[in-house]
Scaffold this active site. Structure first.
Site, PDB file in Angstrom:
ATOM      1  N   LYS A  54     -87.705-107.050  81.795  1.00 16.39           N
ATOM      2  CA  LYS A  54     -87.127-105.958  82.590  1.00 16.39           C
ATOM      3  C   LYS A  54     -86.858-104.746  81.700  1.00 16.39           C
ATOM      4  O   LYS A  54     -87.206-103.623  82.053  1.00 16.39           O
ATOM      5  CB  LYS A  54     -85.811-106.417  83.215  1.00 16.39           C
ATOM      6  CG  LYS A  54     -84.987-105.316  83.829  1.00 16.39           C
ATOM      7  CD  LYS A  54     -83.703-105.795  84.483  1.00 16.39           C
ATOM      8  CE  LYS A  54     -82.572-105.996  83.520  1.00 16.39           C
ATOM      9  NZ  LYS A  54     -81.839-104.794  83.104  1.00 16.39           N
ATOM     10  N   ASN A  55     -86.276-104.983  80.527  1.00 12.18           N
ATOM     11  CA  ASN A  55     -85.835-103.861  79.689  1.00 12.18           C
ATOM     12  C   ASN A  55     -86.948-103.241  78.856  1.00 12.18           C
ATOM     13  O   ASN A  55     -86.711-102.282  78.130  1.00 12.18           O
ATOM     14  CB  ASN A  55     -84.655-104.295  78.807  1.00 12.18           C
ATOM     15  CG  ASN A  55     -83.402-104.506  79.648  1.00 12.18           C
ATOM     16  OD1 ASN A  55     -83.371-104.160  80.838  1.00 12.18           O
ATOM     17  ND2 ASN A  55     -82.383-105.096  79.061  1.00 12.18           N
ATOM     18  N   ASP A  99     -76.712-109.355  75.500  1.00  7.86           N
ATOM     19  CA  ASP A  99     -77.162-109.833  76.818  1.00  7.86           C
ATOM     20  C   ASP A  99     -77.218-111.351  76.893  1.00  7.86           C
ATOM     21  O   ASP A  99     -77.518-111.891  77.946  1.00  7.86           O
ATOM     22  CB  ASP A  99     -78.541-109.249  77.159  1.00  7.86           C
ATOM     23  CG  ASP A  99     -78.444-107.772  77.447  1.00  7.86           C
ATOM     24  OD1 ASP A  99     -79.494-107.110  77.547  1.00  7.86           O
ATOM     25  OD2 ASP A  99     -77.311-107.260  77.562  1.00  7.86           O
ATOM     26  N   ARG A 143     -81.211-108.405  90.198  1.00  6.04           N
ATOM     27  CA  ARG A 143     -81.680-107.218  89.463  1.00  6.04           C
ATOM     28  C   ARG A 143     -82.505-107.628  88.251  1.00  6.04           C
ATOM     29  O   ARG A 143     -83.350-106.876  87.792  1.00  6.04           O
ATOM     30  CB  ARG A 143     -80.473-106.409  88.981  1.00  6.04           C
ATOM     31  CG  ARG A 143     -79.597-105.909  90.098  1.00  6.04           C
ATOM     32  CD  ARG A 143     -78.509-105.014  89.576  1.00  6.04           C
ATOM     33  NE  ARG A 143     -79.071-104.004  88.678  1.00  6.04           N
ATOM     34  CZ  ARG A 143     -78.332-103.039  88.144  1.00  6.04           C
ATOM     35  NH1 ARG A 143     -77.046-102.974  88.400  1.00  6.04           N
ATOM     36  NH2 ARG A 143     -78.875-102.146  87.338  1.00  6.04           N
ATOM     37  N   ARG A 198     -70.341 -96.665  79.389  1.00  5.85           N
ATOM     38  CA  ARG A 198     -71.778 -96.442  79.256  1.00  5.85           C
ATOM     39  C   ARG A 198     -72.135 -94.940  79.205  1.00  5.85           C
ATOM     40  O   ARG A 198     -72.924 -94.436  80.001  1.00  5.85           O
ATOM     41  CB  ARG A 198     -72.546 -97.106  80.403  1.00  5.85           C
ATOM     42  CG  ARG A 198     -72.183 -98.524  80.715  1.00  5.85           C
ATOM     43  CD  ARG A 198     -72.614 -99.533  79.680  1.00  5.85           C
ATOM     44  NE  ARG A 198     -74.056 -99.687  79.535  1.00  5.85           N
ATOM     45  CZ  ARG A 198     -74.810-100.480  80.275  1.00  5.85           C
ATOM     46  NH1 ARG A 198     -74.266-101.126  81.254  1.00  5.85           N
ATOM     47  NH2 ARG A 198     -76.104-100.574  80.049  1.00  5.85           N
ATOM     48  N   CYS A 221     -70.228 -98.845  84.503  1.00  4.53           N
ATOM     49  CA  CYS A 221     -70.501-100.051  85.281  1.00  4.53           C
ATOM     50  C   CYS A 221     -69.449-101.065  84.852  1.00  4.53           C
ATOM     51  O   CYS A 221     -68.578-100.770  84.048  1.00  4.53           O
ATOM     52  CB  CYS A 221     -71.920-100.555  85.009  1.00  4.53           C
ATOM     53  SG  CYS A 221     -72.091-101.274  83.396  1.00  4.53           S
TER      54      CYS A 221
HETATM   55  C1  EPZ Z   1     -79.601-101.432  76.943  1.00  2.00           C
HETATM   56  O1  EPZ Z   1     -78.565-100.717  77.571  1.00  2.00           O
HETATM   57  C2  EPZ Z   1     -79.967-102.557  77.903  1.00  2.00           C
HETATM   58  N1  EPZ Z   1     -80.470-101.974  79.160  1.00  2.00           N
HETATM   59  C3  EPZ Z   1     -78.740-103.427  78.157  1.00  2.00           C
HETATM   60  O2  EPZ Z   1     -79.136-104.499  78.990  1.00  2.00           O
HETATM   61  C4  EPZ Z   1     -78.260-104.000  76.820  1.00  2.00           C
HETATM   62  O3  EPZ Z   1     -77.102-104.753  77.037  1.00  2.00           O
HETATM   63  C5  EPZ Z   1     -77.973-102.841  75.852  1.00  2.00           C
HETATM   64  O4  EPZ Z   1     -79.142-102.006  75.710  1.00  2.00           O
HETATM   65  C6  EPZ Z   1     -77.584-103.336  74.463  1.00  2.00           C
HETATM   66  O5  EPZ Z   1     -78.609-104.133  73.944  1.00  2.00           O
HETATM   67  C7  EPZ Z   1     -81.738-101.516  79.203  1.00  2.00           C
HETATM   68  O6  EPZ Z   1     -82.475-101.556  78.225  1.00  2.00           O
HETATM   69  C8  EPZ Z   1     -82.197-100.964  80.523  1.00  2.00           C
HETATM   70  P1  EPZ Z   1     -76.933 -98.878  74.478  1.00  2.00           P
HETATM   71  P2  EPZ Z   1     -78.133 -99.260  76.977  1.00  2.00           P
HETATM   72  O7  EPZ Z   1     -77.219 -97.426  74.735  1.00  2.00           O
HETATM   73  O8  EPZ Z   1     -79.299 -98.602  76.346  1.00  2.00           O
HETATM   74  C9  EPZ Z   1     -72.746 -96.838  73.532  1.00  2.00           C
HETATM   75  C10 EPZ Z   1     -79.045-105.878  80.873  1.00  2.00           C
HETATM   76  O9  EPZ Z   1     -78.266-106.771  81.161  1.00  2.00           O
HETATM   77  N2  EPZ Z   1     -73.450 -95.564  73.809  1.00  2.00           N
HETATM   78  O10 EPZ Z   1     -77.733 -99.592  73.431  1.00  2.00           O
HETATM   79  O11 EPZ Z   1     -77.408 -98.536  78.058  1.00  2.00           O
HETATM   80  C11 EPZ Z   1     -72.668 -97.734  74.756  1.00  2.00           C
HETATM   81  O12 EPZ Z   1     -71.535 -97.423  75.526  1.00  2.00           O
HETATM   82  C12 EPZ Z   1     -78.534-104.574  80.298  1.00  2.00           C
HETATM   83  O13 EPZ Z   1     -80.284-105.949  80.995  1.00  2.00           O
HETATM   84  C13 EPZ Z   1     -72.730 -94.367  73.702  1.00  2.00           C
HETATM   85  O14 EPZ Z   1     -71.533 -94.362  73.409  1.00  2.00           O
HETATM   86  O15 EPZ Z   1     -77.106 -99.668  75.846  1.00  2.00           O
HETATM   87  C14 EPZ Z   1     -72.575 -99.113  74.150  1.00  2.00           C
HETATM   88  O16 EPZ Z   1     -71.240 -99.373  73.775  1.00  2.00           O
HETATM   89  C15 EPZ Z   1     -77.027-104.558  80.270  1.00  2.00           C
HETATM   90  N3  EPZ Z   1     -73.382 -93.193  73.950  1.00  2.00           N
HETATM   91  C16 EPZ Z   1     -73.435 -98.997  72.884  1.00  2.00           C
HETATM   92  O17 EPZ Z   1     -73.542 -97.600  72.610  1.00  2.00           O
HETATM   93  C17 EPZ Z   1     -74.712 -93.139  74.290  1.00  2.00           C
HETATM   94  O18 EPZ Z   1     -75.245 -92.028  74.490  1.00  2.00           O
HETATM   95  C18 EPZ Z   1     -74.852 -99.561  73.029  1.00  2.00           C
HETATM   96  O19 EPZ Z   1     -75.357 -99.045  74.240  1.00  2.00           O
HETATM   97  C19 EPZ Z   1     -75.411 -94.356  74.388  1.00  2.00           C
HETATM   98  C20 EPZ Z   1     -74.767 -95.556  74.133  1.00  2.00           C
END
Ligand code: EPZ
Length: 420
Positions: free
Chosen positions: A22-23, A308, A400, A121, A116
């Site tokens: 998915k990701n 995850d 999802r 996020r 969420c």
């Molecule tokens: C991706 O989310 C995945 N989703 C998530 O999977 C996964 O849990 C996550 O990466 C971590 O591996 C997809 O790829 C579609 P991040 P993402 O940006 O990119 C902070 C699932 O279950 N952050 O790596 O949204 C954020 O709040 C989902 O399939 C900022 O502060 O995660 C978090 O604490 C859930 N500012 C950390 O960084 C930003 O601009 C990592 O988030 C971006 C992120």
């Protein structure tokens, strides 16, 4: 709302075929926006999130053809660089259209995804990087509004490792003028799969999979055909389900290559895991002990233990022998499955981003509520081993990210039924 009814106590055994990731599919679908030529993707998982993304792209003017796991996208008719709130609020990954739209159209209006269940996020790093590449970005009335004549390459540094942030910036950079360097880049395999697809489309990218990715901008990209990589989180989830039930399963259409941290922990817990490899084929075989040993985990960016998979491991630790410590370092609120597991009899104490799990000999079925995609998976694993019946509510979260999960679990010997 659909519910899932699980009758516990059945060992999982047999074979299941894993789906595409998915990701990886979500960002790669957005890469179609970068070219006027058709992009054909195979091994695309059939999930609600994929359907949502295809609807989002179609309302922008992208022609979408879908035949099961094969999807062909043609963005030559792209005429509406807008991602409306009504669609974005159901799937945060919609933010992944931002980079490609600015690169291709010089403008974009994308609803802020909002938080969420697992955390706020924010997308500040996505905005910071695009601004550094010359986009004028305003955040107004809940939308990111971006405009540029042409993006120019820049040296970008993200404050933390962000998976979709890295993906958005990489997609923006492939058509920018000059070289872009992304420092502190995410190393997740899904980032590499996206890079491989972009290169097949004519992009010039090096370093994907490391924390420094270099992109030389090109004038335009062309069409390509790309196979989506296997879903490592789906794979890890089924390995945990088999481990929890003392089972023995063989997972095909997948690879252990991206699951070292998870496989390591399952082996520490007492499982015997081996991979079968041939030029055209790879499978993972897991044989579980009668009772698992508790294993402590600490989530962190790839290649460390994936966040995850945290809920799934909390479920198997709930029944394991001994005490385990679970540290969640990525998201600020990703322990909501703990209270639901406690309803089944688990002994879990939460202190900030640390959970202390005391393994118990038995869980008892109850009605529980899914709060997010991976929490649902953790509850299913617990339901598979709890005595009696477990009913999981709000399983739209599950749909999802897990393709045909009842069918796959039933084929492995579980008693699972969807109640509408
Ligand atoms: C991706 O989310 C995945 N989703 C998530 O999977 C996964 O849990 C996550 O990466 C971590 O591996 C997809 O790829 C579609 P991040 P993402 O940006 O990119 C902070 C699932 O279950 N952050 O790596 O949204 C954020 O709040 C989902 O399939 C900022 O502060 O995660 C978090 O604490 C859930 N500012 C950390 O960084 C930003 O601009 C990592 O988030 C971006 C992120």
């Amino acid at each position: 709302m659909d519910k899932l009814l699980i009758e516990g106590g059945h060992r999982l055994q047999g074979e299941a075929e894993m789906s595409g990731a998915k990701n990886a599919a979500l960002p790669i679908l957005c890469a179609a926006l970068l070219t006027r030529e058709p992009l054909t993707l195979t091994n695309v998982p059939q999930l609600n999130d994929i359907g949502t993304m295809l609807k989002l792209l179609a309302q922008m003017g992208v022609a979408v053809q879908r035949d099961g796991p094969v999807v062909t996208l043609d963005a030559s008719g792209l005429n509406n660089p807008l991602a409306p709130y009504e669609m974005v609020k159901t799937m945060r990954a919609s933010i992944l259209v931002l980079g490609p739209l600015v690169a291709r159209c010089g403008e974009a209006k994308v609803s802020l995804p909002g938080g969420c269940a697992i955390g706020a996020r924010p997308v500040d790093q996505h905005i910071k990087g695009l601004t550094a590449m010359g986009a004028d970005i305003a955040v107004e009335h809940g939308y990111v509004v971006a405009r540029t004549s042409r993006l120019r390459g820049a040296r970008l540094f993200t404050d933390m490792v962000t998976v979709t942030g890295t993906e958005n910036l990489m997609m923006a950079a492939v058509l920018a003028e000059g070289e872009t360097v992304i420092e502190n880049a995410a190393r997740e395999p899904e980032v590499v799969d996206l890079a491989n697809c972009l290169v097949a489309m004519g992009a010039r990218i090096s370093g994907a999979g490391s924390d420094v990715i270099r992109i030389q901008g090109v004038e335009r990209l062309h069409g390509a055909t790309h196979r989506i990589m296997p879903d490592r989180i789906e794979t890890g989830t089924y390995l945990c389900a088999a481990a929890a039930t003392g089972g023995e399963i063989r997972l095909t259409g997948t690879s252990a290559a991206y699951l070292d941290a998870v496989v390591d922990k399952l082996m520490d817990a007492g499982c015997d895991i081996r991979t079968e490899k041939s030029p055209s084929f790879e499978a993972i075989v897991l044989r579980a002990p009668q009772r698992l040993k508790a294993v402590s985990i600490r989530t962190a960016p790839y290649p460390a233990f994936p966040t995850d998979m945290q809920a799934q491991f909390m479920a198997i630790n709930a029944l394991a022998e001994g005490t385990s410590i679970i540290r969640e370092t990525i998201f600020e609120n990703r322990f909501m499955h703990a209270v639901e597991l406690a309803r089944l009899g688990a002994d879990i104490r939460i202190d900030g981003n640390t959970a202390v799990v005391q393994g118990v000999a038995q869980l008892d079925g109850a009605t529980v509520m899914a709060t997010d995609l991976r929490a649902s998976a953790g509850l299913i694993i617990a339901g598979l081993v709890a005595r009696g019946e477990t009913v999981i509510e709000r399983i739209y979260h599950l749909d999802r990210g897990y393709e045909r999960i009842e069918q796959k679990l039933t084929a492995l010997g579980a008693t699972v039924r969807r109640l509408s």
